[in-house]
Design an enzyme around this catalytic site. Structure first.
Site, PDB file in Angstrom:
ATOM      1  N   PRO A 147       6.441 -61.635  15.861  1.00  0.00           N
ATOM      2  CG  PRO A 147       6.119 -63.242  17.528  1.00  0.00           C
ATOM      3  CD  PRO A 147       5.848 -62.968  16.086  1.00  0.00           C
TER       4      PRO A 147
ATOM      5  CD  GLU B 126       4.266 -72.037  18.828  1.00  0.00           C
ATOM      6  OE1 GLU B 126       5.460 -71.715  18.876  1.00  0.00           O
ATOM      7  OE2 GLU B 126       3.437 -71.706  19.695  1.00  0.00           O
TER       8      GLU B 126
ATOM      9  NE  ARG C  32      -2.816 -40.108  17.492  1.00  0.00           N
ATOM     10  CZ  ARG C  32      -1.772 -39.284  17.418  1.00  0.00           C
ATOM     11  NH1 ARG C  32      -0.730 -39.600  16.688  1.00  0.00           N
ATOM     12  NH2 ARG C  32      -1.796 -38.134  18.044  1.00  0.00           N
TER      13      ARG C  32
ATOM     14  CG  ASP D 249       1.448 -36.879  18.251  1.00  0.00           C
ATOM     15  OD1 ASP D 249       0.543 -36.170  18.712  1.00  0.00           O
ATOM     16  OD2 ASP D 249       1.282 -37.714  17.353  1.00  0.00           O
TER      17      ASP D 249
HETATM   18  C1  9D3 Z   1       4.953 -68.987  22.693  1.00  0.00           C
HETATM   19  C2  9D3 Z   1       5.220 -69.097  21.245  1.00  0.00           C
HETATM   20  N1  9D3 Z   1       6.527 -68.512  20.916  1.00  0.00           N
HETATM   21  C3  9D3 Z   1       7.535 -69.574  20.967  1.00  0.00           C
HETATM   22  C4  9D3 Z   1       8.866 -69.041  21.295  1.00  0.00           C
HETATM   23  C5  9D3 Z   1       6.526 -67.918  19.599  1.00  0.00           C
HETATM   24  C6  9D3 Z   1       5.352 -67.072  19.302  1.00  0.00           C
HETATM   25  C7  9D3 Z   1       4.593 -67.318  18.175  1.00  0.00           C
HETATM   26  C8  9D3 Z   1       3.498 -66.521  17.880  1.00  0.00           C
HETATM   27  C9  9D3 Z   1       5.006 -66.016  20.116  1.00  0.00           C
HETATM   28  C10 9D3 Z   1       3.890 -65.209  19.816  1.00  0.00           C
HETATM   29  C11 9D3 Z   1       3.149 -65.489  18.709  1.00  0.00           C
HETATM   30  C12 9D3 Z   1       1.977 -64.634  18.381  1.00  0.00           C
HETATM   31  N2  9D3 Z   1       2.371 -63.217  18.246  1.00  0.00           N
HETATM   32  C13 9D3 Z   1       2.241 -62.551  17.123  1.00  0.00           C
HETATM   33  O1  9D3 Z   1       1.759 -63.085  16.154  1.00  0.00           O
HETATM   34  C14 9D3 Z   1       2.688 -61.178  17.059  1.00  0.00           C
HETATM   35  C15 9D3 Z   1       3.360 -60.352  18.024  1.00  0.00           C
HETATM   36  C16 9D3 Z   1       3.791 -60.599  19.369  1.00  0.00           C
HETATM   37  O2  9D3 Z   1       3.615 -61.658  19.958  1.00  0.00           O
HETATM   38  N3  9D3 Z   1       4.422 -59.569  20.023  1.00  0.00           N
HETATM   39  C17 9D3 Z   1       4.639 -58.359  19.462  1.00  0.00           C
HETATM   40  N4  9D3 Z   1       4.268 -58.098  18.218  1.00  0.00           N
HETATM   41  C18 9D3 Z   1       3.638 -59.091  17.514  1.00  0.00           C
HETATM   42  S1  9D3 Z   1       3.110 -58.943  15.940  1.00  0.00           S
HETATM   43  C19 9D3 Z   1       2.516 -60.474  15.885  1.00  0.00           C
END
Ligand code: 9D3
Length: 248
Positions: A88, A115, A153, A168
């Protein structure tokens, strides 16, 4: 092009890689996708891949050793993969990022879960971190599939000539115009007459105008970035005039 995916849920990838355009690309050998179970790289008998975070707090963190072992094993034969950690906190995935990745011979996608992953994986293994958008997923797996789909793609031979990626809407910077098929009237709603007319030039102009209208209404951010022609400005003026006529 070759993708390697490291995940604790290898089954997650089965159907998506068999379906539709992606399935055909895999079948035709235009892209190769290897799915690896992170547990296979765990050094211990119980194949443990996660652990509690130092400092306390909830949740589990992916341990570094299995990820490093996976990276080492998968880097044995050339070309060395470009290593992407799905997280994220990464650079937000866009069509431009997809185009960049499509130029690489090999991409290794590391899926986080729980996490997240031990920070040293980020520092020492990842060439970059990518997020697929500002919403919370349960892990990197759906993000990996999004990236594989959007990149595949773009590879030569994956799409037919009819739908070449250059046309696109995102590649061009505008949203698409509305599409219709038969019947010409459905539940009292008519297909716009111009589309039935056979006037190719009028159809082209109508479609361009509706693309502009939609983009202005729904994604003004895209319209602001788009390169517009003189005709586009004329069409936007027509749209503005229509709106004023409505307000009267
Ligand atoms: C609720 C947990 N969060 C605490 C603030 C942190 C968190 C850790 C791991 C939130 C999501 C995740 C799992 N997400 C991913 O591994 C992830 C992801 C995403 O959640 N949103 C957009 N792209 C991606 S790429 C990997």
């Amino acid at each position: 092009m070759r993708f390697d995916v490291v995940t604790i849920f290898p089954e997650y990838f089965t159907s998506p890689l068999q379906c539709s355009i992606l399935g055909r690309a895999v079948e035709a050998g235009l892209v190769t996708v290897y799915i690896h179970n992170l547990r296979d790289f765990a050094p211990d008998r119980h194949r443990v891949v996660d652990d509690y975070p130092y400092g306390g707090g909830g949740g589990m963190v992916l341990k570094p050793e299995p990820l490093f072992a996976a990276h080492q094993a998968l880097s044995a034969e050339p070309p060395a993969p470009y290593v992407v950690l799905l997280s994220p906190q990464g650079r937000v995935f866009t069509q431009k990022v997809a185009e960049e990745l499509a130029e690489r011979p090999r991409v290794l996608l590391l899926c986080g879960h729980y996490e997240g992953v031990d920070e040293r994986v980020r520092e020492a293994l990842a060439d970059e971190e990518i997020s697929v958008g500002d919403y919370v997923l349960t892990g990197g797996e759906p993000a990996a599939l999004v990236i594989i789909d959007a990149v595949t793609r773009l590879l030569p031979g994956v799409l037919g000539d009819e739908q070449a990626p250059a046309k696109d809407s995102f590649a061009e910077g505008l949203l698409e115009y509305p599409h219709y098929t038969r019947p010409a009237e459905w539940r009292g709603r008519r297909v716009p007459e111009v589309l039935l007319s056979g006037h190719h030039e009028q159809i082209r102009r109508w479609r361009r105008k509706e693309s502009l209208r939609r983009t202005q209404q729904r994604r003004p951010d895209l319209l602001a970035k788009a390169t517009l022609t003189r005709e586009d400005h004329e069409l936007l003026a027509e749209i503005a005039a229509e709106q004023e006529a409505w307000e009267w």
